[in-house]
Design a protein around this motif. Sequence first.
Motif, PDB file in Angstrom:
ATOM      1  N   GLN B 299     -30.805 -60.648 -41.779  1.00 42.84           N
ATOM      2  CA  GLN B 299     -32.071 -61.359 -41.585  1.00 42.84           C
ATOM      3  C   GLN B 299     -32.569 -61.961 -42.887  1.00 42.84           C
ATOM      4  O   GLN B 299     -33.019 -63.109 -42.927  1.00 42.84           O
ATOM      5  CB  GLN B 299     -33.127 -60.394 -41.050  1.00 42.84           C
ATOM      6  CG  GLN B 299     -33.093 -60.239 -39.541  1.00 42.84           C
ATOM      7  CD  GLN B 299     -33.970 -59.096 -39.079  1.00 42.84           C
ATOM      8  OE1 GLN B 299     -34.804 -58.623 -39.844  1.00 42.84           O
ATOM      9  NE2 GLN B 299     -33.755 -58.674 -37.847  1.00 42.84           N
ATOM     10  N   THR B 300     -32.464 -61.171 -43.955  1.00 46.38           N
ATOM     11  CA  THR B 300     -32.918 -61.662 -45.258  1.00 46.38           C
ATOM     12  C   THR B 300     -32.097 -62.874 -45.685  1.00 46.38           C
ATOM     13  O   THR B 300     -32.641 -63.875 -46.164  1.00 46.38           O
ATOM     14  CB  THR B 300     -32.785 -60.552 -46.315  1.00 46.38           C
ATOM     15  OG1 THR B 300     -33.282 -59.357 -45.759  1.00 46.38           O
ATOM     16  CG2 THR B 300     -33.541 -60.905 -47.558  1.00 46.38           C
ATOM     17  N   ILE B 301     -30.780 -62.782 -45.489  1.00 46.09           N
ATOM     18  CA  ILE B 301     -29.926 -63.911 -45.858  1.00 46.09           C
ATOM     19  C   ILE B 301     -30.321 -65.150 -45.069  1.00 46.09           C
ATOM     20  O   ILE B 301     -30.437 -66.256 -45.615  1.00 46.09           O
ATOM     21  CB  ILE B 301     -28.446 -63.549 -45.608  1.00 46.09           C
ATOM     22  CG1 ILE B 301     -27.990 -62.518 -46.629  1.00 46.09           C
ATOM     23  CG2 ILE B 301     -27.564 -64.786 -45.691  1.00 46.09           C
ATOM     24  CD1 ILE B 301     -26.609 -61.996 -46.368  1.00 46.09           C
ATOM     25  N   ASP B 302     -30.574 -64.956 -43.767  1.00 44.71           N
ATOM     26  CA  ASP B 302     -30.997 -66.079 -42.921  1.00 44.71           C
ATOM     27  C   ASP B 302     -32.279 -66.707 -43.453  1.00 44.71           C
ATOM     28  O   ASP B 302     -32.399 -67.928 -43.543  1.00 44.71           O
ATOM     29  CB  ASP B 302     -31.240 -65.589 -41.489  1.00 44.71           C
ATOM     30  CG  ASP B 302     -29.970 -65.676 -40.675  1.00 44.71           C
ATOM     31  OD1 ASP B 302     -28.934 -65.993 -41.279  1.00 44.71           O
ATOM     32  OD2 ASP B 302     -30.027 -65.441 -39.454  1.00 44.71           O
ATOM     33  N   ARG B 303     -33.220 -65.821 -43.808  1.00 43.70           N
ATOM     34  CA  ARG B 303     -34.513 -66.325 -44.250  1.00 43.70           C
ATOM     35  C   ARG B 303     -34.341 -67.133 -45.542  1.00 43.70           C
ATOM     36  O   ARG B 303     -34.875 -68.227 -45.683  1.00 43.70           O
ATOM     37  CB  ARG B 303     -35.473 -65.150 -44.463  1.00 43.70           C
ATOM     38  CG  ARG B 303     -36.908 -65.545 -44.303  1.00 43.70           C
ATOM     39  CD  ARG B 303     -37.789 -64.312 -44.290  1.00 43.70           C
ATOM     40  NE  ARG B 303     -37.518 -63.456 -43.154  1.00 43.70           N
ATOM     41  CZ  ARG B 303     -37.643 -62.134 -43.170  1.00 43.70           C
ATOM     42  NH1 ARG B 303     -38.013 -61.524 -44.273  1.00 43.70           N
ATOM     43  NH2 ARG B 303     -37.387 -61.424 -42.106  1.00 43.70           N
ATOM     44  N   VAL B 304     -33.544 -66.573 -46.459  1.00 43.20           N
ATOM     45  CA  VAL B 304     -33.321 -67.266 -47.729  1.00 43.20           C
ATOM     46  C   VAL B 304     -32.674 -68.622 -47.476  1.00 43.20           C
ATOM     47  O   VAL B 304     -33.066 -69.649 -48.047  1.00 43.20           O
ATOM     48  CB  VAL B 304     -32.433 -66.402 -48.655  1.00 43.20           C
ATOM     49  CG1 VAL B 304     -31.974 -67.212 -49.849  1.00 43.20           C
ATOM     50  CG2 VAL B 304     -33.182 -65.171 -49.096  1.00 43.20           C
ATOM     51  N   ARG B 305     -31.706 -68.622 -46.552  1.00 40.52           N
ATOM     52  CA  ARG B 305     -31.007 -69.878 -46.269  1.00 40.52           C
ATOM     53  C   ARG B 305     -31.981 -70.905 -45.699  1.00 40.52           C
ATOM     54  O   ARG B 305     -31.964 -72.070 -46.068  1.00 40.52           O
ATOM     55  CB  ARG B 305     -29.868 -69.621 -45.291  1.00 40.52           C
ATOM     56  CG  ARG B 305     -28.928 -70.784 -45.173  1.00 40.52           C
ATOM     57  CD  ARG B 305     -27.784 -70.453 -44.260  1.00 40.52           C
ATOM     58  NE  ARG B 305     -26.912 -69.417 -44.794  1.00 40.52           N
ATOM     59  CZ  ARG B 305     -26.269 -68.521 -44.050  1.00 40.52           C
ATOM     60  NH1 ARG B 305     -26.422 -68.522 -42.749  1.00 40.52           N
ATOM     61  NH2 ARG B 305     -25.502 -67.623 -44.609  1.00 40.52           N
ATOM     62  N   ARG B 306     -32.850 -70.419 -44.804  1.00 41.30           N
ATOM     63  CA  ARG B 306     -33.807 -71.347 -44.200  1.00 41.30           C
ATOM     64  C   ARG B 306     -34.753 -71.911 -45.258  1.00 41.30           C
ATOM     65  O   ARG B 306     -35.048 -73.097 -45.268  1.00 41.30           O
ATOM     66  CB  ARG B 306     -34.591 -70.638 -43.094  1.00 41.30           C
ATOM     67  CG  ARG B 306     -34.433 -71.322 -41.754  1.00 41.30           C
ATOM     68  CD  ARG B 306     -35.129 -70.582 -40.654  1.00 41.30           C
ATOM     69  NE  ARG B 306     -34.433 -69.366 -40.270  1.00 41.30           N
ATOM     70  CZ  ARG B 306     -35.015 -68.187 -40.072  1.00 41.30           C
ATOM     71  NH1 ARG B 306     -36.323 -68.075 -40.246  1.00 41.30           N
ATOM     72  NH2 ARG B 306     -34.324 -67.145 -39.722  1.00 41.30           N
ATOM     73  N   ILE B 307     -35.185 -71.042 -46.173  1.00 39.01           N
ATOM     74  CA  ILE B 307     -36.086 -71.505 -47.233  1.00 39.01           C
ATOM     75  C   ILE B 307     -35.382 -72.544 -48.092  1.00 39.01           C
ATOM     76  O   ILE B 307     -35.924 -73.607 -48.412  1.00 39.01           O
ATOM     77  CB  ILE B 307     -36.548 -70.307 -48.095  1.00 39.01           C
ATOM     78  CG1 ILE B 307     -37.479 -69.415 -47.277  1.00 39.01           C
ATOM     79  CG2 ILE B 307     -37.273 -70.790 -49.327  1.00 39.01           C
ATOM     80  CD1 ILE B 307     -37.786 -68.096 -47.944  1.00 39.01           C
ATOM     81  N   GLU B 308     -34.093 -72.239 -48.412  1.00 37.94           N
ATOM     82  CA  GLU B 308     -33.350 -73.190 -49.242  1.00 37.94           C
ATOM     83  C   GLU B 308     -33.183 -74.524 -48.532  1.00 37.94           C
ATOM     84  O   GLU B 308     -33.339 -75.587 -49.136  1.00 37.94           O
ATOM     85  CB  GLU B 308     -31.977 -72.603 -49.574  1.00 37.94           C
ATOM     86  CG  GLU B 308     -32.024 -71.631 -50.733  1.00 37.94           C
ATOM     87  CD  GLU B 308     -30.660 -71.041 -50.992  1.00 37.94           C
ATOM     88  OE1 GLU B 308     -29.768 -71.241 -50.161  1.00 37.94           O
ATOM     89  OE2 GLU B 308     -30.513 -70.391 -52.039  1.00 37.94           O
ATOM     90  N   GLU B 309     -32.887 -74.445 -47.219  1.00 35.40           N
ATOM     91  CA  GLU B 309     -32.750 -75.691 -46.459  1.00 35.40           C
ATOM     92  C   GLU B 309     -34.055 -76.474 -46.472  1.00 35.40           C
ATOM     93  O   GLU B 309     -34.078 -77.686 -46.626  1.00 35.40           O
ATOM     94  CB  GLU B 309     -32.344 -75.390 -45.015  1.00 35.40           C
ATOM     95  CG  GLU B 309     -30.842 -75.168 -44.874  1.00 35.40           C
ATOM     96  CD  GLU B 309     -30.502 -74.592 -43.523  1.00 35.40           C
ATOM     97  OE1 GLU B 309     -31.401 -74.508 -42.661  1.00 35.40           O
ATOM     98  OE2 GLU B 309     -29.326 -74.215 -43.347  1.00 35.40           O
ATOM     99  N   GLY B 310     -35.167 -75.751 -46.319  1.00 36.00           N
ATOM    100  CA  GLY B 310     -36.474 -76.388 -46.360  1.00 36.00           C
ATOM    101  C   GLY B 310     -36.705 -77.078 -47.688  1.00 36.00           C
ATOM    102  O   GLY B 310     -37.174 -78.223 -47.751  1.00 36.00           O
TER     103      GLY B 310
END
Lengths: 275, 314
Positions: B299-310
């Motif tokens: 979940q944390t990895i997903d969140r980080v990835r989403r933030i980076e994509e943003g």
Amino acid sequence: MKALSQFFTLVKWEWLRESKGFDTVISMVLFAAITLLVLSFAIDPELVSTKQLSFLGIPETASTAGDAARSDDAESAELSAKIVSEIRYRLRAGILWVVCLLAGAVGIERAFRGGQDEKVLQGILVSPISRATFYHAKLASTFLFVLIMEVIAFGLFLLLFNVSLPLERALLALLFLAVGSLGYVAVGTTLSAMMRSVQGGEVLLRILLFPLMIPVFAVSVDATALLFAGEPVSWTPDGPGVNFRHLGLLIGADLLYVFAGQILFEVVMAEYDVN
Amino acid sequence: MADLQSYDDETRRLRRVLWILAGLLIAFVGLRIGISSVKNDTNIFGEWVGFIWSRTPGKAILVALGIWIILRLLVFRPGTDRGRDNLPLQIGFTLVALTGYHFFISDVVPFQISQIGSSYLIFFYHFPSALNCLFFFTLLFFTSIAYLRTEDPLWDRVSRVAAQVGVVACLAALATGSAWAKSAWGHWWVWEDPRLITTAIMCLTYVGYVMLQSAIDDDYKRRRYCAVLGIIAFLNLPLVNKAPEWFGQVKHPVQFEDLKSDPTIQATRWIGTLVFLSVYTLIFRWRFERESVHDRVSQTIDRVRRIEEGWSAS
């Protein structure tokens, strides 16, 4: 009524799409034919003979010893002939069903994969057609294709394995094939909808589908073997030979699988729900 | 603060009860050894257990006590610290209970029964494993339904772990069953026993479930599909249970009269089921911790990835 007309429209659409080249049916039939050919090289039901049973201590034919011994031997010779014929017919029935299961999986797998664009699926799912209707239409069309394959494969099987059946017995065997594969296709359609976007889904579909079909498979092979062996057919639950219990069990299993398949298909397709 | 206080109190109370139980078990074992050394007679305790078991209240009390111990003390509360706290207690309890159970097998039950001799003793490992495997698969069925109703990822995690533990239990049951078949029938695998075949098939179905869990990347899809499969696969369970009756040839040793009629054997195998439930619950807890960590990390990895994509989008 509306659902019914939608159902027929969808089935007709599937049929029209299929009738462009009969891709699914042809691939299934080819697969079945090749499997049958390979099996006819590998397994020869006629190889099982009373000779082999005599190794196990069961006499081949009646001996010419004393009266009591002769009647004993005659009895066991009769028994060994019966065992041999049972093994032969069971082998044949098993071959037929294994081929139908394997080839049917090809068609089931293509229900949501073969040429089906994900966008077409989305279009159907956002249209006012209910999920249950869509499921039943998909089930009906896949079942139709599998049935066509089974009729052809059954004919090939009769040719290759030298089974001579009277017409009504052949039709009964086909009835068992149809009733047996309905449940198979019902679960398969749901699983196929699940596996359409999974990597390695073709293999997983088979791994998950075949074990689920064991009850249906066991009952159908039993009934088909009895049909091939020329056992009597009765329409009561406790009659000798092929009786109504076989058919009743299969129909019950079919109802269960179609019902469960419909509910779970709606669950699987819920990912397209607009929240 | 009040919560913490009551939590401490409860923990202390639970520990006290558990120590009392462990003490009782040790006392039983000591008593048994003492009796046998004095009298040199091996079946007093067995008769005593059989006496209690053959009476309905005694049976009910024993089973209720066991289930109470398992549910109230040992089954953890997922996602709370309390679950982590009583882990040593459960390990201790499981070890003591396993010791006591082996004592039951070695001394309490008859050493051999008619028809199959002493090879039947392996049933005291076989039966609990088989029943626990059914238990975990049933649990998986209900948690699958719960997931579809609530969409709470917790239920998905529970059913994922239940499938793993159930497969382990199923393999244990198959292995012990095969070992017995080798000694009794001379073959590791006997095609005439329908329950053996259906159990193997059930095992394969759930291995497929575990495979599906790791085959799908999209979390939402994975949870949904696996819940669906958990429900479909459950349709096989009645078949596994009823196979010997449905398919004429009964070879599975459920038919032996001694296994059914002797109250000592009955008591021991049900106690064994509870003991093994504790063992498998331990495995369950271990896997559950691992899966929780795994989920949190992904979940944390997903969140980080989403933030980076943003960030890259803006």
